[in-house]
Scaffold this motif. Structure first.
Motif, mmCIF file in Angstrom:
data_model
loop_
_atom_site.group_PDB
_atom_site.id
_atom_site.type_symbol
_atom_site.label_atom_id
_atom_site.label_comp_id
_atom_site.label_asym_id
_atom_site.label_seq_id
_atom_site.Cartn_x
_atom_site.Cartn_y
_atom_site.Cartn_z
ATOM 1 N N CYS A 32 0.845 -1.197 0.000
ATOM 2 C CA CYS A 32 0.000 0.000 0.000
ATOM 3 C C CYS A 32 0.875 1.239 0.000
ATOM 4 O O CYS A 32 2.061 1.181 0.335
ATOM 5 C CB CYS A 32 -0.937 0.010 1.208
ATOM 6 N N ASP B 214 -0.025 7.153 -6.333
ATOM 7 C CA ASP B 214 -0.915 6.156 -5.737
ATOM 8 C C ASP B 214 -1.841 5.564 -6.805
ATOM 9 O O ASP B 214 -1.977 6.080 -7.914
ATOM 10 C CB ASP B 214 -1.730 6.819 -4.616
ATOM 11 N N GLU B 215 -2.529 4.486 -6.416
ATOM 12 C CA GLU B 215 -3.408 3.794 -7.366
ATOM 13 C C GLU B 215 -4.541 4.691 -7.865
ATOM 14 O O GLU B 215 -5.038 4.524 -8.979
ATOM 15 C CB GLU B 215 -3.972 2.529 -6.707
ATOM 16 N N ASP B 216 -4.966 5.668 -7.028
ATOM 17 C CA ASP B 216 -6.047 6.573 -7.443
ATOM 18 C C ASP B 216 -5.542 7.776 -8.231
ATOM 19 O O ASP B 216 -6.322 8.674 -8.562
ATOM 20 C CB ASP B 216 -6.845 7.041 -6.220
ATOM 21 N N GLY B 217 -4.242 7.818 -8.501
ATOM 22 C CA GLY B 217 -3.674 8.901 -9.291
ATOM 23 C C GLY B 217 -3.115 10.054 -8.470
ATOM 24 O O GLY B 217 -2.575 11.011 -9.028
ATOM 25 N N ARG B 218 -3.226 9.975 -7.166
ATOM 26 C CA ARG B 218 -2.675 11.038 -6.318
ATOM 27 C C ARG B 218 -1.145 11.038 -6.422
ATOM 28 O O ARG B 218 -0.506 9.986 -6.303
ATOM 29 C CB ARG B 218 -3.098 10.822 -4.859
ATOM 30 N N GLN C 154 2.704 3.140 -7.311
ATOM 31 C CA GLN C 154 2.228 2.200 -6.293
ATOM 32 C C GLN C 154 1.619 0.954 -6.955
ATOM 33 O O GLN C 154 0.630 1.035 -7.680
ATOM 34 C CB GLN C 154 1.203 2.874 -5.379
ATOM 35 N N ASN C 155 2.240 -0.181 -6.701
ATOM 36 C CA ASN C 155 1.771 -1.481 -7.197
ATOM 37 C C ASN C 155 2.541 -2.523 -6.409
ATOM 38 O O ASN C 155 3.756 -2.399 -6.265
ATOM 39 C CB ASN C 155 2.065 -1.612 -8.709
ATOM 40 N N PRO D 45 -4.238 0.825 -12.555
ATOM 41 C CA PRO D 45 -5.552 1.403 -12.862
ATOM 42 C C PRO D 45 -5.461 2.588 -13.825
ATOM 43 O O PRO D 45 -4.450 3.308 -13.827
ATOM 44 C CB PRO D 45 -6.065 1.876 -11.487
ATOM 45 N N GLU E 196 -6.822 5.533 -13.783
ATOM 46 C CA GLU E 196 -6.621 6.852 -13.168
ATOM 47 C C GLU E 196 -5.160 7.025 -12.727
ATOM 48 O O GLU E 196 -4.610 8.131 -12.754
ATOM 49 C CB GLU E 196 -7.581 7.076 -11.985
ATOM 50 N N GLN E 197 -4.531 5.921 -12.345
ATOM 51 C CA GLN E 197 -3.111 5.983 -12.002
ATOM 52 C C GLN E 197 -2.277 6.257 -13.250
ATOM 53 O O GLN E 197 -1.360 7.083 -13.226
ATOM 54 C CB GLN E 197 -2.676 4.658 -11.357
ATOM 55 N N ARG F 159 -3.202 7.753 -15.956
ATOM 56 C CA ARG F 159 -3.398 9.151 -16.393
ATOM 57 C C ARG F 159 -2.465 10.085 -15.619
ATOM 58 O O ARG F 159 -1.882 11.009 -16.187
ATOM 59 C CB ARG F 159 -4.861 9.572 -16.206
#
Ligand SMILES: [Zn+2]
Length: 262
Positions: A46, A68-72, A107-108, A119, A121-122, A124
Motif C-alpha cells: 500500500c 498512488d493507485e487513485d492517481g494522487r 504504487q503497485n 488502474p 486513473e493511475q 493518467r
C-alpha cells in the motif's frame, strides 16, 4: 552531512497533491542534471507503506515522486536533489543513474504481490507527470526508461503489464510496435555464438543497455534480452533471441532520433 540538506518544501510540479519529505537525499554529483526519467513500481502492498520505506533513514532509499493507485501524486524529494532509487545501474556510459535521473515510484505490489493491473486513473497521472517533467527538463524520448532497463537481472519493475504504448501515444517515451511473436519461433536461442548474437548485442549496447558485444550468447545476454522484452516486447519474456525480439530491437535502434538524421 544531512544537517546541511534541506528537505523539500515546495513541489516542483503543479500536479503534486501532497509532500512527504524524505531525508534520503544528497546533492547530484559531478554537476549532473536530470536527463533520464526512471519509472518503477513500489513492490509494496500500500502507498502508506511505500511512503514509510522511502523516507526512513535506515532504509536508505527514496524517489522524487510516488503515484498512488487513485492517481494522487506525492513528491518526496526536490528534483534538484539526488534521490536513491536506481541503485547499481547503468545506461550508455553513465553508471550514476541517481545523479542523472528523476525517479517515479508507481504504487503497485509488484510480481511478489499478485501484480495487479495499473488502474487507468493511475496511468493518467503517470502520463501527466511524465509530460510535465519531460517538458521542464527537455528529457529525450529514448531516455524515459524502466528500472529494469538500467538494472537488468537485478530489477524487473515496472514489468510487462506497464502501458508503454499508451505513454508513447501521449508523447512519452520511445516505442515501436513489437513484431508479433510466432509460438514456433525459436530464433537463434539454440546457438551459443554467431553473427546474429553479435549483431543483437551491438544493437542492445547502442541503445544503452549494459552489455559487452562478444558474439556469445551468455547468461548476461539472456538477462539483458529479458530486460529488453519486459519493456519493448512484453508478449513473451524469456531472454531468447527470437526473430520478433531481433526485429523489434533493430527497428527500435533504427528509429532513434540520431539514427533518423544520420
Ligand atoms: Zn525500481
Amino acid at each position: 552531512m544531512s544537517d546541511v540538506l534541506t528537505l523539500i518544501e515546495q513541489p516542483d510540479s503543479k500536479l503534486v497533491a501532497d509532500l512527504h519529505p524524505s531525508p534520503n537525499i544528497e546533492p547530484r554529483l559531478r554537476g549532473l542534471t536530470p536527463s533520464i526519467l526512471i519509472l518503477h513500481y513500489t513492490g509494496l502492498e500500500c502507498v502508506e507503506r511505500s511512503l514509510d520505506v522511502l523516507s526512513r533513514p535506515d532504509c536508505k532509499v527514496s524517489c522524487h515522486y510516488v503515484i498512488d493507485e487513485d492517481g494522487r501524486i506525492i513528491q518526496m524529494v526536490a528534483e534538484e536533489m539526488r534521490a536513491w532509487h536506481a541503485g547499481v545501474s547503468s545506461w550508455h556510459a553513465e553508471t550514476d543513474i541517481n545523479s542523472s535521473s528523476i525517479g517515479i515510484e508507481i504504487q503497485n505490489p509488484g510480481h511478489n504481490g499478485g501484480y495487479p493491473d495499473f488502474p487507468p486513473e493511475q496511468m493518467r497521472a503517470v502520463t501527466a507527470l511524465c509530460q510535465d517533467i519531460i517538458a521542464r527538463h527537455g528529457i529525450a524520448a529514448e531516455r524515459v526508461l524502466a528500472h529494469s532497463d538500467v538494472a537488468p537481472g537485478r530489477k524487473i519493475d515496472p514489468g510487462e503489464k506497464f502501458d508503454w504504448p499508451g505513454l508513447a501515444r501521449a508523447g512519452v517515451g520511445h516505442w515501436v510496435e513489437p513484431m508479433a511473436v510466432d509460438p514456433g519461433d525459436r530464433g537463434f536461442s539454440g546457438r551459443k555464438q554467431g553473427p546474429e548474437i553479435l549483431a543483437a548485442q551491438e544493437l542492445l549496447a547502442r541503445y544503452g543497455y549494459g552489455i559487452e558485444p562478444t558474439g556469445i550468447y551468455s547468461e548476461r545476454m539472456k538477462t539483458v534480452l529479458s530486460a529488453f522484452q519486459l519493456h519493448f516486447r512484453p508478449a513473451r519474456v524469456d531472454g531468447r533471441l527470437d526473430l520478433s525480439t531481433f526485429a523489434t530491437l533493430r527497428r527500435l535502434v533504427e528509429t532513434l532520433p540520431e539514427a533518423a538524421t544520420s
